[in-house]
Design a protein around this motif. Structure first.
Motif, PDB file in Angstrom:
ATOM      1  N   TYR A  12       0.837  -1.194   0.000  1.00  0.00           N
ATOM      2  CA  TYR A  12       0.000   0.000   0.000  1.00  0.00           C
ATOM      3  C   TYR A  12       0.869   1.239   0.000  1.00  0.00           C
ATOM      4  N   VAL A  14       1.087   5.496   0.638  1.00  0.00           N
ATOM      5  CA  VAL A  14       0.707   6.303   1.803  1.00  0.00           C
ATOM      6  C   VAL A  14      -0.784   6.586   1.825  1.00  0.00           C
ATOM      7  N   ASP A  15      -1.330   6.830   0.640  1.00  0.00           N
ATOM      8  CA  ASP A  15      -2.748   7.191   0.619  1.00  0.00           C
ATOM      9  C   ASP A  15      -3.659   5.983   0.408  1.00  0.00           C
ATOM     10  N   GLY A  16      -3.090   4.804   0.469  1.00  0.00           N
ATOM     11  CA  GLY A  16      -3.932   3.612   0.397  1.00  0.00           C
ATOM     12  C   GLY A  16      -4.033   3.005  -0.989  1.00  0.00           C
ATOM     13  N   ARG A  17      -3.405   3.628  -1.986  1.00  0.00           N
ATOM     14  CA  ARG A  17      -3.432   3.027  -3.315  1.00  0.00           C
ATOM     15  C   ARG A  17      -2.407   1.931  -3.409  1.00  0.00           C
ATOM     16  N   LYS A  24      -8.058   9.372  -8.101  1.00  0.00           N
ATOM     17  CA  LYS A  24      -9.389   9.564  -8.647  1.00  0.00           C
ATOM     18  C   LYS A  24      -9.389  10.734  -9.630  1.00  0.00           C
ATOM     19  N   ASN A  45      -6.045  15.391  -5.617  1.00  0.00           N
ATOM     20  CA  ASN A  45      -6.220  16.757  -5.153  1.00  0.00           C
ATOM     21  C   ASN A  45      -5.553  17.783  -6.058  1.00  0.00           C
ATOM     22  N   ASP A 131      -1.056  19.050  -6.029  1.00  0.00           N
ATOM     23  CA  ASP A 131      -0.797  17.954  -5.099  1.00  0.00           C
ATOM     24  C   ASP A 131      -0.070  16.838  -5.837  1.00  0.00           C
ATOM     25  N   LEU A 301      -8.993   3.402 -12.427  1.00  0.00           N
ATOM     26  CA  LEU A 301      -9.694   3.969 -11.289  1.00  0.00           C
ATOM     27  C   LEU A 301     -10.970   4.594 -11.789  1.00  0.00           C
ATOM     28  N   ALA A 302     -12.033   4.193 -11.179  1.00  0.00           N
ATOM     29  CA  ALA A 302     -13.296   4.741 -11.633  1.00  0.00           C
ATOM     30  C   ALA A 302     -13.912   5.577 -10.541  1.00  0.00           C
TER      31      ALA A 302
ATOM     32  N   LEU B   2     -12.282   2.077  -5.573  1.00  0.00           N
ATOM     33  CA  LEU B   2     -11.725   2.816  -4.444  1.00  0.00           C
ATOM     34  C   LEU B   2     -12.637   3.972  -4.086  1.00  0.00           C
ATOM     35  N   LYS B   4     -12.597   7.676  -2.291  1.00  0.00           N
ATOM     36  CA  LYS B   4     -11.653   8.705  -1.899  1.00  0.00           C
ATOM     37  C   LYS B   4     -12.139   9.428  -0.654  1.00  0.00           C
ATOM     38  N   GLU B   6     -10.617  12.354   2.336  1.00  0.00           N
ATOM     39  CA  GLU B   6      -9.521  13.295   2.564  1.00  0.00           C
ATOM     40  C   GLU B   6      -9.187  13.355   4.041  1.00  0.00           C
ATOM     41  N   VAL B  22      -3.710  18.684   3.225  1.00  0.00           N
ATOM     42  CA  VAL B  22      -4.824  17.786   2.912  1.00  0.00           C
ATOM     43  C   VAL B  22      -4.251  16.605   2.162  1.00  0.00           C
ATOM     44  N   ARG B  23      -4.511  15.436   2.687  1.00  0.00           N
ATOM     45  CA  ARG B  23      -4.009  14.253   2.011  1.00  0.00           C
ATOM     46  C   ARG B  23      -5.183  13.386   1.617  1.00  0.00           C
ATOM     47  N   GLU B  24      -5.006  12.778   0.477  1.00  0.00           N
ATOM     48  CA  GLU B  24      -6.059  11.855   0.042  1.00  0.00           C
ATOM     49  C   GLU B  24      -5.932  10.555   0.812  1.00  0.00           C
ATOM     50  N   HIS B  25      -7.026   9.910   0.938  1.00  0.00           N
ATOM     51  CA  HIS B  25      -7.011   8.617   1.599  1.00  0.00           C
ATOM     52  C   HIS B  25      -7.991   7.722   0.856  1.00  0.00           C
ATOM     53  N   TYR B  26      -7.496   6.666   0.265  1.00  0.00           N
ATOM     54  CA  TYR B  26      -8.360   5.808  -0.554  1.00  0.00           C
ATOM     55  C   TYR B  26      -8.747   4.554   0.205  1.00  0.00           C
ATOM     56  N   PHE B 121      -7.352   1.037   5.246  1.00  0.00           N
ATOM     57  CA  PHE B 121      -7.663   1.095   3.816  1.00  0.00           C
ATOM     58  C   PHE B 121      -8.911   0.289   3.489  1.00  0.00           C
TER      59      PHE B 121
END
Lengths: 302, 1022
Positions: A12, A14-17, A24, A45, A131, A301-302, B2, B4, B6, B22-26, B121
């Motif tokens: 994973y 950092v952002d979970g992808r 997105k 973002n 971002d 990614l949808a 996924l 999204k 934030e 601000v960070r994305e979080h999926y 996640f």
């Protein structure tokens, strides 16, 4: 951010992808009535707005006119509020100039400029929030705007960035990943032909890995193409169906590809037909490729 | 698909601003659960290890448990552990990379039955942090939520135990979901793994250490002390009267608790505070150290505390004394330090056991300063073990607000001599030195109570019948290495300061009063000079210089030695060395000693006679001995009684100094430190000549020889005081003796006028004078030069030495000046208490030694006081003496002649005062607001004052001939530093004195310095 684990043992980010997944993407075309073409895109973002004017007569010095093709003029700017720390970014700074040149290069390769000799096409791009992957967002937004303006292109130009962490290529870097300082590659691709409109690479990367990173970026660009393709089709469908949606309702979060089409678009379309100064698009995305199911794609990614 | 989300993070930048990021979080629907019970293995797409299927339950540790008990979770016996991503991230952020890597390795290790579940996640498990929710609470909530999801994901087939340390969470979630149990870790181990001893033990020890840590942090909250305020704030605060500035004085007897701030200058005037401000406790003292100039904020009145009256040990800490204190006094706390008075401190290392109890972190050691008032100092050293038995000098570097103790660093070590680890003669030194312990009878003669004995004497008959005279001087240079910290400090001090009742040492007391001091009955290193003298003529045949080991047999004091010399053996009882001996050996030893003293005196007389032949002067300085009673009140002022032994010892020292001067000058003609005494200017002698003429004497001042002779002749058989006064005047006319470097003077200028020697230096008091240390080093270098050995260390070059001499000369003048002032001060204080009208002692006999236009200068032999008496007072009245010779003020006029003054009243009565007339004076004190008090003399009768103890003075007069030769002390230029110091002391003393009538004057001075009673006449060594 030193010490931040960019890619966990479980794969994973950092952002979970996962490594190959895009952020997105949400986009819409024709956001401004007064411009010939406009588009807004969000990649995660990173948010960018592109506006296209032209083709029109050369403005300013006529000496700049090219006898055999249209002049593509690109200007990049970013909003003062685009980054976490508010910073004044005057026009014409090095970074903007460089980005403008890159965009110009990219679109000179994609637009069929020889159809409009001695004319000029202006592409203005503004980044509203940065971002990571600003170049990619700008290219993608500009593509949609150019399409919206009805300027003939060889193909979509789809751009995406890719990085390399712990032996794995990561697609579509976010700001956190970019800031970590690893190698970073920006790719603008003409997906149908697989031609590369622009390739840029920061930092050092061993030659052995380049192939993989390039492939990851190309794959990501193809995924972006799929999405943009859907955006355009939906836009067209809406125009045909005369859908009118009210602006300002916000994006439905569940459907990234959902389009908000301004009421002006109908006018715009009609205006395009009425004014008739614009040549018929030589390219229609719908005809070249059948619509694709984006959501099912493993990496999309949808 | 996924989703999204934030996350908004607030980060702090390096500049200290907060940055909103601000960070994305999926989120995804399917996160690998790694469980064999998973209903949709395809969706979860497990790769890597799965939890084993033969466990009875899954255990999910809370973030806190993962952080604290990871070692236990590493036990392979524990199975079915699910680490939640939230917990792992907490470890990463709060415990750092090392701990996190341990966790990662654990997860990778196939033998350990544990997995990571990326709950953050998973779209059903993820819970956004709510506004205002603490990080810890959110983490616990997330983990519990994930545990519940996991339980349901496994279709409720596997019970799940969540272990947490959060009692609230146990209460809240304990019974919320069936099948998901929330218990403490300890509880879990007890219930599920009762047999796993190792885990239990480990758990206990972890709990223990954590509790300790918590206690510590509870007490301190990280910061031990409040921060000091910035300087501008302090200055503004002082101006506005909000803060008070003063000097911090730590109570020596309750150093932990009590300190007082003595107000400084203007600040006390505004804030009508009369007393000092109490600073109670270390916290209020806020890192200031004894002597610092601090800024204090007064506490509100209800928080004022009293001074502790109960006795208490110094070691006890803040809490110990619960006794009711005396009535509250202004109490404050330190808010800032204006000037730090950090210096180097002598400290002791803790014993081995203490070091161990201080924990594993043995690189940092708390050392205890010798001075109670200084807090313990933390120093970093690798050599803690080796330095165990040493005293060392440390310097304080910093004192952070987060630290209980100041940080310091180790500077140098000092020898220790304590009952536990007595100082011993080292075998190597024993080899190198000549051992005189068995062969020589060595003894010292010093004033009573002297601690720094730097010279001893010996005399014996050699086999060939010749005599051997030895002078043994403390080997200070053995202990004080050149350019060591002690050396540098001693160099700046240059001399020990002797005041009337105390002294300020040049060397640390472990050296000056112990290891270097040639005390009786102990082995000591010495530098010796031994002369072989002809048995009859006392001609010097041979001389030997070198390092020795001696053991002084007797530590005599002058009076006892004089008694022995006079053949009065009853004084033996006063000599401690004789006390434990039986009668016979006592007799033998006594005879030996008496012989030695007698022989010494004999030799000294001869040497003296030879020097006299060259014109050595006998000079007179007024010396007063201050006698204090037990309560440290001034008991009496007594002028020095010169004894012959004084002269004997002095003569031996002069001899030693002279020979050393010759030696080092021969070896190092350009860089030897010698002492010169330039001849005086003739015009200064005019007053002396005038005075002598009044009595019909002629003083020939052309050379030191003629001066000495004519002074000897100027002796009035009826009045010995005349001779003393004349000598004292001669002394006044002299110039000062000075140190100099031989390289910068012509050889004829080396001459010492007063002693009539061609070369002279100071060698015999290395404990008290830095010049002697330099000379010792020169002598040692000269000896090794003779032996063709390499000279150790660099000697001073001529230029450096000249510079050093100038410095030492300055300091010496300052020392003499302060000594003089201190004597004056004590004279004043002696009369202060006494009412001049009634007190017997305030009336005394005075001698006129100088005539001025409106008065006379008087010398009072009884107290050694010199002062002026007016014959005409401020109202223009003159003195007159009636038939009963009592004086009264009447209108009239004064007439001054060459050697007399006549006061004539309008009535025609007249009274004449001649030089050297004896009159009766009343001594009183003239108080002065701006300056120190002065003694005022008033002539109350023109007849000598008859007191019983005048006879005592007359009795001592025959000894005048043998009076101690005194170093020339002309009134010196005011040495800036000593002057300032002195003035301060005087003011403080008077302040104290006026405030507390009846209380001892010395309490204050005692705080400044340990009181050391010492005789001033000690520096006979010219």
């Amino acid at each position: 951010m030193a010490g931040l684990e960019l890619l966990s043992d479980q794969g994973y980010r950092v952002d979970g992808r996962r490594a190959g997944e895009l952020r997105k993407i949400q986009a819409r075309m024709g956001v401004f009535a007064q411009a010939d073409g406009s588009a807004y895109i969000e990649q995660g973002n990173t948010k960018a707005l592109a506006v296209v004017y032209g083709p029109h007569e050369i403005r300013g010095s006529r000496a700049r006119a090219l006898p055999d093709r249209a002049l593509v003029n690109c200007q990049y700017s970013s909003a003062t509020f685009s980054t976490g720390e508010r910073k004044r970014r005057p026009h014409g700074d090095r970074k903007s100039c460089e980005m403008g040149l890159q965009l110009r290069q990219t679109f000179e390769a994609a637009i069929l400029t020889q159809l409009h000799p001695r004319s000029q096409i202006d592409i203005y791009v503004q980044v509203l929030q940065a971002d990571g992957g600003t170049y990619a967002a700008c290219v993608n937004a500009a593509t949609l705007a150019v399409l919206d303006a009805g300027i003939p292109m060889r193909d979509f130009v789809c751009a995406c960035s890719a990085g390399f962490v712990d032996g794995t290529a990561l697609a579509d870097l976010s700001h956190v990943e970019e800031a970590a300082g690893g190698p970073q590659l920006a790719l603008a691709l003409l997906p149908a032909s697989g031609q590369i409109a622009l390739l840029e690479m920061d930092a050092r990367l061993h030659e052995d890995h380049l192939e993989r990173v390039l492939e990851a970026a190309a794959q990501a660009a193809r995924d972006v193409h799929t999405l943009l393709d859907r955006v355009v089709r939906q836009h067209r469908a809406e125009l045909r169906g005369g859908h009118r949606l009210v602006l300002g309702a916000g994006f439905p979060a569940a459907d990234p590809a959902h389009l908000h089409v301004g009421e002006r678009h109908g006018l715009h379309h009609g205006g395009g037909a009425v004014c008739g100064r614009r040549p018929c698009p030589g390219f229609c995305p719908g005809l070249r490729r059948p619509p694709q199911e984006v959501g099912g794609s493993a990496s999309g990614l949808a | 698909m996924l989703q999204k989300r934030e996350k908004v993070l607030l980060l702090r930048t390096f500049q200290g601003r907060t940055l909103r990021i601000v960070r994305e979080h999926y989120l995804r629907p399917c996160v690998p659960c790694h469980s064999p019970l998973c209903p949709q293995p395809a969706a979860c797409s497990h790769d890597g290890k799965l939890l084993s299927s033969d466990v009875t339950h899954y255990v999910i540790p809370d973030w806190k448990v993962v952080q604290d008990y990871l070692e236990i979770l590493e036990f392979p016996e524990l199975k079915g552990i699910i680490f939640m991503q939230t917990a792992c991230q907490a470890v990463q952020h709060q415990r750092g990379r090392r701990q996190y890597n341990k966790l990662r390795n654990l997860l990778k290790d196939a033998r350990h039955d544990c997995i990571l579940f990326a709950n953050e996640f998973q779209q059903c498990c993820y819970l956004p942090r709510e506004r205002g929710e603490s990080m810890e609470k959110w983490q616990t909530r997330s983990i519990y939520n994930a545990a519940v999801w996991y339980y349901h994901h496994c279709q409720d087939r596997m019970p799940i135990v969540m272990v947490t340390e959060d009692e609230e969470a146990i209460q809240q979630y304990g019974s919320e979901t069936e099948g998901v149990f929330v218990i403490t870790f300890k509880n879990y181990l007890d219930n599920f793994w009762p047999d796993l001893k190792a885990a239990h033990e480990l758990c206990d020890s972890i709990l223990q250490s954590r509790r300790e840590r918590e206690n510590e942090s509870q007490e301190s909250h990280g910061k031990e002390y409040p921060e000091h305020l910035p300087l501008e704030v302090l200055e503004a605060g002082i101006k506005s009267g909000r803060y008070i500035q003063g000097i911090l004085n730590v109570n020596k007897h309750r150093a932990q608790i009590e300190a007082f701030v003595r107000l400084q200058g203007a600040s006390s005037k505004d804030s009508d505070l009369v007393s000092d401000i109490l600073i109670h406790g270390m916290k209020a003292r806020n890192r200031s150290i004894h002597g610092d100039v601090v800024v204090v904020e007064l506490l509100p009145k209800n928080e004022w505390k009293g001074r502790t009256v109960a006795l208490c040990e110094n070691d006890c800490d803040d809490k110990a004394s619960g006794e009711s204190p005396s009535e509250p006094m202004p109490t404050g706390r330190v808010v800032g330090i204006l000037q730090k008075n950090w210096r180097d401190y002598v400290v002791t290392f803790p014993s081995k056991e203490e070091v161990q109890s201080q924990g594993k972190n043995a690189q940092k050691i708390l050392v205890t300063p010798w001075d109670y008032r200084i807090p313990k100092i933390r120093i970093s050293t690798q050599q803690a073990e080796t330095l165990q038995d040493f005293r060392v000098v440390v310097r304080i570097d910093s004192w952070e607000s987060t630290s209980v103790y100041p940080n310091g660093h180790f500077m140098c070590e000092m020898p220790v001599n304590t009952p536990e680890s007595p100082w011993k003669v080292s075998p190597e030194e024993e080899q190198k030195r000549k051992d005189l312990r068995k062969s020589h009878l060595v003894f010292s003669i010093d004033p009573k109570g002297c601690e720094d004995v730097d010279d001893t004497l010996s005399v014996r008959t050699l086999n060939n019948g010749n005599l051997e005279l030895g002078v043994h001087i403390a080997d200070v240079t053995h202990f004080v290495a050149p350019n060591s910290y002690i050396d540098i400090e001693a160099r700046t001090r240059a001399t020990t300061y002797y005041l009337a009742d105390r002294r300020y040492d040049m060397l640390p007391s472990v050296l000056s009063a112990d290891l270097c001091s040639l005390l009786g009955g102990v082995d000591r290193y010495a530098v010796s000079i031994m002369w072989e003298l002809d048995k009859a003529s006392y001609e010097i045949k041979k001389v030997w210089y070198g390092r020795t080991i001696i053991r002084s047999a007797y530590k005599l004091f002058y009076e006892a030695a004089q008694e022995l010399l006079d053949g009065n053996l009853s004084v033996v009882d006063d000599i401690p060395e004789f006390k434990d001996l039986d009668e016979k050996s006592r007799q033998a030893k006594l005879e030996e000693l008496v012989w030695a003293i007698g022989k010494l005196t004999d030799i000294a007389r001869h040497v003296r006679a030879k020097r006299d032949g060259c014109g050595a002067l006998e000079l007179e300085g007024v010396e007063v001995c201050v006698q204090l009673d037990d309560k440290k009140n001034i008991h009496d002022l007594i002028p020095k009684q010169p004894l012959e032994v004084h002269e004997t010892v002095a003569e031996c020292m002069i001899l030693a100094n002279h020979w050393v001067a010759k030696k080092i000058w021969e070896s190092f003609p350009h860089q030897a430190l010698l002492r010169q005494h330039p001849p005086p200017h003739q015009e200064f002698f005019s007053e002396l000549r005038e005075c002598a003429k009044a009595k019909g004497f002629f003083i020939d001042t052309r050379s030191n020889k003629t001066l000495a002779d004519s002074l000897d002749n100027a002796n009035d058989p009826h009045d010995p005081i005349v001779n003393r006064l004349l000598r004292s005047m001669a002394t006044q006319a002299m110039s000062n003796a000075l140190y100099f470097s031989t390289g910068s003077c012509a050889e004829e200028e080396f001459h010492h006028y007063g002693l009539a020697l061609d070369k002279y230096t100071h060698f015999t008091s290395p404990i008290r004078r830095y010049s002697d240390i330099v000379v010792h080093r020169l002598l040692m270098a000269a000896i090794s030069k003779d032996k063709k050995m390499e000279i150790k260390g660099n000697l001073f070059s001529n230029k450096d030495l000249e510079e050093l001499c100038r410095h030492i000369n300055n300091r010496n003048q300052a020392a003499q000046h302060s000594q003089k002032q201190s004597t004056e001060l004590f004279q004043c204080m002696y009369f202060k208490d006494k009412d001049p009208a009634t007190e017997e002692r305030c009336i005394s006999d005075g001698v006129i030694y100088s005539i001025r236009t409106n008065g006379v200068l008087l010398f009072i032999p009884r107290f050694g006081i010199k002062g002026a008496a007016y014959l005409k007072n401020k109202d223009g009245l003159v003195i007159s003496c009636g038939p009963d010779s009592c004086s009264e003020w009447k209108p009239g006029s004064l007439q001054r002649f060459q050697n007399k003054i006549t006061s004539t009243t309008t009535d025609g009565e007249s009274v004449t005062f001649h030089l050297f007339d004896h009159v009766t004076v009343r001594i009183s004190i003239q108080a002065s607001r701006c300056h120190s008090d002065t003694i005022r003399l008033e002539i109350i009768s023109n007849k000598p004052y008859k007191i019983p103890n005048t006879e005592l003075i007359h009795q001592s007069s025959p000894l005048l001939k043998s009076e101690l030769v005194k170093e020339v002390t002309k009134s010196v230029e005011e040495a800036q530093l000593a002057q300032e110091v002195k003035v301060n002391i005087i003011q403080e003393e008077y302040q104290e004195y006026r405030q507390t009538k009846g209380r001892s004057l010395y309490t204050l001075l005692e705080e400044i310095r340990d009181l050391a009673l010492l005789d001033v006449s000690n520096n006979y060594g010219i």
